[in-house]
Design an enzyme around this catalytic site. Structure first.
Site, PDB file in Angstrom:
ATOM      1  N   TYR A  36       0.851  -1.191   0.000  1.00 42.07           N
ATOM      2  CA  TYR A  36       0.000   0.000   0.000  1.00 42.07           C
ATOM      3  C   TYR A  36       0.888   1.243   0.000  1.00 42.07           C
ATOM      4  O   TYR A  36       1.732   1.390  -0.864  1.00 42.07           O
ATOM      5  CB  TYR A  36      -0.965  -0.069   1.197  1.00 42.07           C
ATOM      6  CG  TYR A  36      -1.934   1.082   1.264  1.00 42.07           C
ATOM      7  CD1 TYR A  36      -2.661   1.502   0.149  1.00 42.07           C
ATOM      8  CD2 TYR A  36      -2.121   1.777   2.459  1.00 42.07           C
ATOM      9  CE1 TYR A  36      -3.530   2.564   0.216  1.00 42.07           C
ATOM     10  CE2 TYR A  36      -2.994   2.843   2.540  1.00 42.07           C
ATOM     11  CZ  TYR A  36      -3.698   3.235   1.414  1.00 42.07           C
ATOM     12  OH  TYR A  36      -4.551   4.291   1.482  1.00 42.07           O
ATOM     13  N   LYS A  91     -22.083 -18.395 -10.790  1.00 40.46           N
ATOM     14  CA  LYS A  91     -21.175 -18.563 -11.933  1.00 40.46           C
ATOM     15  C   LYS A  91     -19.776 -18.045 -11.594  1.00 40.46           C
ATOM     16  O   LYS A  91     -18.769 -18.596 -12.069  1.00 40.46           O
ATOM     17  CB  LYS A  91     -21.746 -17.853 -13.161  1.00 40.46           C
ATOM     18  CG  LYS A  91     -22.925 -18.602 -13.757  1.00 40.46           C
ATOM     19  CD  LYS A  91     -23.144 -18.299 -15.220  1.00 40.46           C
ATOM     20  CE  LYS A  91     -24.166 -19.293 -15.791  1.00 40.46           C
ATOM     21  NZ  LYS A  91     -24.422 -19.088 -17.220  1.00 40.46           N
TER      22      LYS A  91
END
Length: 392
Positions: A36, A91
């Site tokens: 980060y 899915k």
């Protein structure tokens, strides 16, 4: 506890079926600085000057957007964007478990086509591909076409291309079992919505020219304003004669080699099967109940029978296509899912069955090697097309 309660409990327990897992461990200041701040500033500056590098250094290079507006959910109809979320979440789970592909489910309000396209286009930079799902015809045709034209990443509508590919794969081997040439088959398609029209187009491009399209008013003809322009344009391409207007399935089923049902339950009779040519091929794919009961079709003389159900042999299911398809698309850097590519995938799936029989014309959903076969076929296809950057 009954099955309904068990399913609800399972999904509530996990708040769905997906989670986000980190690729890096952040356990001290050094890790934090690399993953980060301040480390990401290096990436941000680089990508700001070279936006194409985002696919190398961020998740956008491996993330597929699974997008629905819930207007046409299989077996349920228009249940809205929220109602469509469980389908695309499921899915996304299959993408990850079967192919190692990261996919995120997104629902979009049922807005006009151009607003839908703008929404997807405006967020497309975060993704490596777009998978459209459960969007009603005819809006799905226009949405997919516009996105395919405007984006430089693959756009795929599972109800269209996925269905068409797996039907062609099954039909390739069904023709062999029936002792007939694929290109000589006379085929009637019952149900000319998103799946039926896409299937007709792919079969036509694959060389099957003798197609009859039947929908709720009867045979689709070129100048019938009860049908949308996409349907009538296909009828015009097929040179459907005007005298077939209003003719029903039972009127045109005689001497047909194959029936492909993408419509509704119990629309075909044993008398219809009896009228067909020798060694009839029946793909009764409506879910949850097929156009004709497989046992009735068999008693009426059907040579090969396929359904959309796992209860019977030859389950024609899009799960055979999309996980391996996107693995191959992303690995090969293919940005367009055209007819040639769809045919390559269909042939690869059909080729997995070296000795097709009436009981086995297509791989099973859990057969080993399906994802690898599909993705390898696309990587090979891309390699062969290197001299032509316009992959079709």
């Amino acid at each position: 506890m009954n099955e309904r309660e068990d399913i609800l409990r399972l999904h509530e327990l996990h708040t769905g079926v997906l989670d986000i897992q980190s690729e890096l461990s952040v356990s001290d200041r050094k890790d934090l600085g690399k993953a980060y701040t301040p480390g990401v500033a290096i990436l941000s500056k680089l990508i700001a000057n070279h936006p194409e590098l985002k696919n190398r250094y961020t998740m956008s290079g491996k993330l597929v957007a699974l997008i629905t507006d819930g207007t046409a959910v299989l077996g349920l109809g228009n249940i809205g964007p929220a109602g469509g979320l469980p389908v695309i979440e499921g899915k996304a789970l299959l993408y990850k478990d079967l192919a190692g592909i990261n996919a995120i489910p997104l629902s979009v309000a049922q807005v006009p086509v151009d607003d839908f396209v703008s929404t997807v286009k405006n967020i497309s930079g975060s993704f490596a591909g777009i998978h459209l799902e459960d969007i009603a015809a005819p809006r799905c045709f226009e949405i997919e076409q516009k996105l395919s034209d405007e984006l430089n990443i693959p756009v795929y509508h599972d109800d269209q291309e996925g269905t068409a590919i797996v039907v062609l794969a099954g039909l390739i081997n069904a023709a062999k079992v029936a002792g007939k040439s694929l290109n000589s088959l006379k085929v009637v398609i019952n149900g000319v919505g998103a799946s039926g029209l896409a299937t007709a187009k792919l079969l036509f491009e694959a060389g099957i020219k003798n197609l009859t399209l039947v929908d709720k008013f009867g045979v689709v003809t070129a100048h019938d304003n009860r049908y949308n322009a996409y349907q009538t344009d296909m009828a015009a391409k097929l040179n459907v004669t005007a005298d077939l207007k209003d003719k029903q399935l039972t009127d045109v089923i005689a001497n047909q080699d194959a029936f492909i049902g993408l419509s509704d339950a119990n629309l075909m009779t044993t008398a219809d099967v009896n009228k067909m040519a020798d060694s009839p091929i029946i793909f009764a794919l409506a879910n949850p109940d097929p156009e004709i009961d497989p046992e009735d079709a068999k008693k009426a003389g059907a040579k090969i029978i396929a359904t959309g159900s796992s209860q019977y042999p030859n389950q024609v299911n899009n799960i055979l296509v999309f996980p391996g398809l996107f693995r191959g698309l992303l690995a090969a850097g293919i940005n367009h899912v055209g007819y040639e590519l769809q045919t390559v995938v269909a042939n690869a799936l059909a080729g997995m069955i070296t000795k097709p029989t009436a009981e086995k014309i297509i791989p099973g959903v859990f057969d080993k090697g399906v994802v690898d076969t599909v993705s390898a076929a696309l990587i090979k296809y891309a390699s062969e097309q290197e001299q032509n950057p316009e992959l079709v």
